[in-house]
Write a protein that holds these residues in place. Structure first.
Motif, PDB file in Angstrom:
ATOM      1  N   HIS A   1      19.094  42.645  42.420  1.00 20.39           N
ATOM      2  CA  HIS A   1      20.006  43.417  43.257  1.00 20.39           C
ATOM      3  C   HIS A   1      21.454  43.141  42.868  1.00 20.39           C
ATOM      4  CE1 HIS A   1      21.172  45.674  46.862  1.00 20.39           C
ATOM      5  NE2 HIS A   1      22.114  44.764  47.028  1.00 20.39           N
ATOM      6  N   ALA A   2      21.753  41.867  42.580  1.00 21.49           N
ATOM      7  CA  ALA A   2      23.110  41.499  42.179  1.00 21.49           C
ATOM      8  C   ALA A   2      23.494  42.207  40.884  1.00 21.49           C
ATOM      9  CB  ALA A   2      23.216  39.989  42.008  1.00 21.49           C
ATOM     10  N   ARG A   3      22.557  42.267  39.929  1.00 24.44           N
ATOM     11  CA  ARG A   3      22.842  42.952  38.662  1.00 24.44           C
ATOM     12  C   ARG A   3      23.081  44.438  38.903  1.00 24.44           C
ATOM     13  NH1 ARG A   3      20.524  46.040  34.726  1.00 24.44           N
ATOM     14  NH2 ARG A   3      21.126  45.565  32.548  1.00 24.44           N
ATOM     15  N   ARG A   4      22.303  45.034  39.804  1.00 25.24           N
ATOM     16  CA  ARG A   4      22.460  46.454  40.107  1.00 25.24           C
ATOM     17  C   ARG A   4      23.843  46.729  40.699  1.00 25.24           C
ATOM     18  NH1 ARG A   4      18.800  50.671  40.936  1.00 25.24           N
ATOM     19  NH2 ARG A   4      19.472  52.291  42.411  1.00 25.24           N
ATOM     20  N   GLU A   5      24.299  45.840  41.583  1.00 22.95           N
ATOM     21  CA  GLU A   5      25.615  46.019  42.193  1.00 22.95           C
ATOM     22  C   GLU A   5      26.717  45.862  41.148  1.00 22.95           C
ATOM     23  OE1 GLU A   5      26.317  46.987  45.282  1.00 22.95           O
ATOM     24  OE2 GLU A   5      24.170  47.192  45.629  1.00 22.95           O
ATOM     25  N   GLN A   6      26.558  44.913  40.220  1.00 24.37           N
ATOM     26  CA  GLN A   6      27.548  44.743  39.170  1.00 24.37           C
ATOM     27  C   GLN A   6      27.569  45.951  38.242  1.00 24.37           C
ATOM     28  OE1 GLN A   6      26.622  41.026  37.249  1.00 24.37           O
ATOM     29  NE2 GLN A   6      27.830  39.840  38.708  1.00 24.37           N
TER      30      GLN A   6
ATOM     31  N   ALA B   1      33.348  40.038  24.547  1.00 30.37           N
ATOM     32  CA  ALA B   1      34.070  38.800  24.251  1.00 30.37           C
ATOM     33  C   ALA B   1      33.086  37.644  24.304  1.00 30.37           C
ATOM     34  CB  ALA B   1      35.204  38.586  25.246  1.00 30.37           C
ATOM     35  N   THR B   2      33.229  36.699  23.404  1.00 30.35           N
ATOM     36  CA  THR B   2      32.304  35.573  23.329  1.00 30.35           C
ATOM     37  C   THR B   2      32.685  34.438  24.272  1.00 30.35           C
ATOM     38  OG1 THR B   2      33.557  34.662  21.463  1.00 30.35           O
ATOM     39  CG2 THR B   2      31.693  36.106  20.945  1.00 30.35           C
ATOM     40  N   ALA B   3      33.859  34.508  24.853  1.00 28.38           N
ATOM     41  CA  ALA B   3      34.319  33.468  25.775  1.00 28.38           C
ATOM     42  C   ALA B   3      35.272  34.092  26.784  1.00 28.38           C
ATOM     43  CB  ALA B   3      35.012  32.336  25.010  1.00 28.38           C
ATOM     44  N   VAL B   4      35.489  33.388  27.884  1.00 23.01           N
ATOM     45  CA  VAL B   4      36.421  33.884  28.902  1.00 23.01           C
ATOM     46  C   VAL B   4      37.846  33.720  28.396  1.00 23.01           C
ATOM     47  CG1 VAL B   4      34.830  33.356  30.777  1.00 23.01           C
ATOM     48  CG2 VAL B   4      36.536  31.652  30.098  1.00 23.01           C
ATOM     49  N   ASN B   5      38.759  34.459  29.031  1.00 23.38           N
ATOM     50  CA  ASN B   5      40.192  34.397  28.721  1.00 23.38           C
ATOM     51  C   ASN B   5      40.492  34.760  27.265  1.00 23.38           C
ATOM     52  OD1 ASN B   5      40.554  33.552  31.352  1.00 23.38           O
ATOM     53  ND2 ASN B   5      40.656  31.383  30.826  1.00 23.38           N
ATOM     54  N   ARG B   6      39.712  35.694  26.728  1.00 28.75           N
ATOM     55  CA  ARG B   6      39.980  36.244  25.402  1.00 28.75           C
ATOM     56  C   ARG B   6      40.399  37.707  25.506  1.00 28.75           C
ATOM     57  NH1 ARG B   6      39.976  31.695  24.786  1.00 28.75           N
ATOM     58  NH2 ARG B   6      38.803  30.369  23.332  1.00 28.75           N
TER      59      ARG B   6
ATOM     60  N   ARG C   1      32.521  39.285  32.442  1.00 29.27           N
ATOM     61  CA  ARG C   1      32.317  40.583  33.082  1.00 29.27           C
ATOM     62  C   ARG C   1      32.542  40.466  34.592  1.00 29.27           C
ATOM     63  NH1 ARG C   1      27.487  42.411  29.748  1.00 29.27           N
ATOM     64  NH2 ARG C   1      26.244  42.189  31.611  1.00 29.27           N
ATOM     65  N   ARG C   2      33.560  39.718  34.962  1.00 32.64           N
ATOM     66  CA  ARG C   2      33.926  39.546  36.372  1.00 32.64           C
ATOM     67  C   ARG C   2      35.370  39.965  36.592  1.00 32.64           C
ATOM     68  NH1 ARG C   2      30.470  36.554  39.510  1.00 32.64           N
ATOM     69  NH2 ARG C   2      28.774  35.476  38.421  1.00 32.64           N
ATOM     70  N   ILE C   3      35.631  40.507  37.769  1.00 28.18           N
ATOM     71  CA  ILE C   3      36.998  40.830  38.156  1.00 28.18           C
ATOM     72  C   ILE C   3      37.690  39.536  38.567  1.00 28.18           C
ATOM     73  CG2 ILE C   3      38.422  42.027  39.854  1.00 28.18           C
ATOM     74  CD1 ILE C   3      36.315  44.234  39.890  1.00 28.18           C
ATOM     75  N   VAL C   4      38.760  39.192  37.866  1.00 30.77           N
ATOM     76  CA  VAL C   4      39.456  37.931  38.139  1.00 30.77           C
ATOM     77  C   VAL C   4      40.760  38.138  38.895  1.00 30.77           C
ATOM     78  CG1 VAL C   4      38.405  36.704  36.225  1.00 30.77           C
ATOM     79  CG2 VAL C   4      40.491  38.014  35.826  1.00 30.77           C
ATOM     80  N   GLY C   5      41.179  39.387  39.027  1.00 29.90           N
ATOM     81  CA  GLY C   5      42.384  39.675  39.792  1.00 29.90           C
ATOM     82  C   GLY C   5      42.378  41.103  40.295  1.00 29.90           C
ATOM     83  N   PHE C   6      42.864  41.302  41.511  1.00 29.49           N
ATOM     84  CA  PHE C   6      42.981  42.666  42.012  1.00 29.49           C
ATOM     85  C   PHE C   6      44.083  42.721  43.063  1.00 29.49           C
ATOM     86  CE2 PHE C   6      40.151  40.946  45.238  1.00 29.49           C
ATOM     87  CZ  PHE C   6      40.534  41.585  46.402  1.00 29.49           C
ATOM     88  N   SER C   7      44.557  43.934  43.295  1.00 29.87           N
ATOM     89  CA  SER C   7      45.590  44.147  44.295  1.00 29.87           C
ATOM     90  C   SER C   7      45.379  45.512  44.931  1.00 29.87           C
ATOM     91  CB  SER C   7      46.972  44.070  43.655  1.00 29.87           C
ATOM     92  OG  SER C   7      47.995  44.254  44.622  1.00 29.87           O
TER      93      SER C   7
END
Length: 226
Positions: A42-47, A120-125, A152-158
Motif C-alpha cells: 500500500h505504501a508503494r502504491r501511495e508513493q 541517482a545512486t546516492a542521496v543529495n546528488r 525518491r522522497r520529498i525532502v522539502g515543501f512549501s
C-alpha cells in the motif's frame, strides 16, 4: 514519508490533513502507519500516486499513461502501463492537448546538467524542484516541492496562496535543513523547469550561496531535454 508528515506537525505545526493532501496520500494510510499496520504494498502504491501526480503536473496535464510510464521507468520504477493508467483514472487525471510555448528571449536559464539521466545512486546528488496547484475545501493552494532522486522522497515543501519565488525558496530552505545543512548537500544538482520562480534572483542567489548547481529542462518541463 509518513514520518515526514508527522514531523511537519511537530516542527512546523502543519496539520496532518493538509500535509497528506499536499503530498497526495490518504489520511487513512497515514493513520494506519501511526498504528503500525500499513503494508509495504500500500505504501508503494501511495508513493507511485505521488510520482504520477508530479509527472502529470510537470507536463501540465498533456501526457497520458504511455509517456508517464516511460518517465517513471526512467526514474527507476518497475511499473506497467496498465497500472499507471488505472491509477490515473483513480486520481482523475486525463491528458489534454499540449499547447506549444517558447521561452522568452533574453531570459536567464540554467544549462541542462541531467539530460534525462534521472536516477541517482546516492542521496543529495540530484534534487528536482516542481510546483503544482492543489484544490482544497478551503480554496486553491500552491505547492512547491523538492524531491531527492536518491531516496525518491520529498525532502522539502512549501504551501501558499501564490505560486512565486518565495514559495520555491522556502521549499529549498526546508530541503537543505532536512538534509543536514549546507555542508551535507554541497554539490547537489537542483533540476527544475524554466519557470520564473526558479529563474528569480532570490532562488538563484540562494543556490549560489549554498553551493547548489541549478539545472533546467525545456520550457514548461523540468524533466525533459532542451
Amino acid at each position: 514519508m509518513a514520518a515526514f508528515i508527522a514531523a511537519q506537525r511537530d516542527t512546523y505545526r502543519v496539520p496532518h490533513a493538509l500535509s497528506c493532501r499536499a503530498l497526495g496520500v490518504s489520511q487513512a494510510w497515514f493513520y494506519k502507519w501511526r498504528h503500525g499496520d500499513a503494508s509495504p504494498r500500500h505504501a508503494r502504491r501511495e508513493q507511485l500516486k505521488i510520482a504520477i501526480r508530479r509527472w502529470f503536473a510537470t507536463h501540465h496535464g498533456t501526457h497520458g499513461s504511455p509517456r508517464i510510464t516511460a518517465d517513471l521507468r526512467d526514474e527507476g520504477w518497475r511499473v506497467s502501463q496498465n497500472t499507471v493508467a488505472a491509477l490515473m483514472r483513480e486520481l482523475g487525471l486525463q491528458a489534454r492537448r499540449k499547447q506549444t510555448t517558447r521561452p522568452g528571449r533574453g531570459k536567464w536559464r540554467a544549462p541542462d546538467l541531467i539530460r534525462r539521466d534521472f536516477p541517482a545512486t546516492a542521496v543529495n546528488r540530484k534534487w528536482y524542484g516542481d510546483g503544482t496547484e492543489i484544490k482544497t475545501d478551503e480554496g486553491k493552494l500552491d505547492l512547491a516541492s523538492v524531491l531527492d532522486m536518491g531516496s525518491r522522497r520529498i525532502v522539502g515543501f512549501s504551501l501558499g496562496e501564490h505560486h512565486n519565488a518565495e514559495l520555491a525558496y522556502n521549499a529549498l530552505v526546508m530541503a537543505v535543513a532536512v538534509r543536514g545543512g549546507k555542508d551535507a548537500i554541497a554539490g547537489v544538482i537542483m533540476h527544475t523547469d524554466q519557470g520564473s520562480e526558479y529563474t528569480a534572483g532570490t532562488v538563484r542567489a540562494a543556490c549560489t550561496r549554498i553551493g547548489i548547481a541549478q539545472s533546467m529542462g525545456w520550457s514548461g518541463s523540468a524533466l525533459t531535454m532542451p
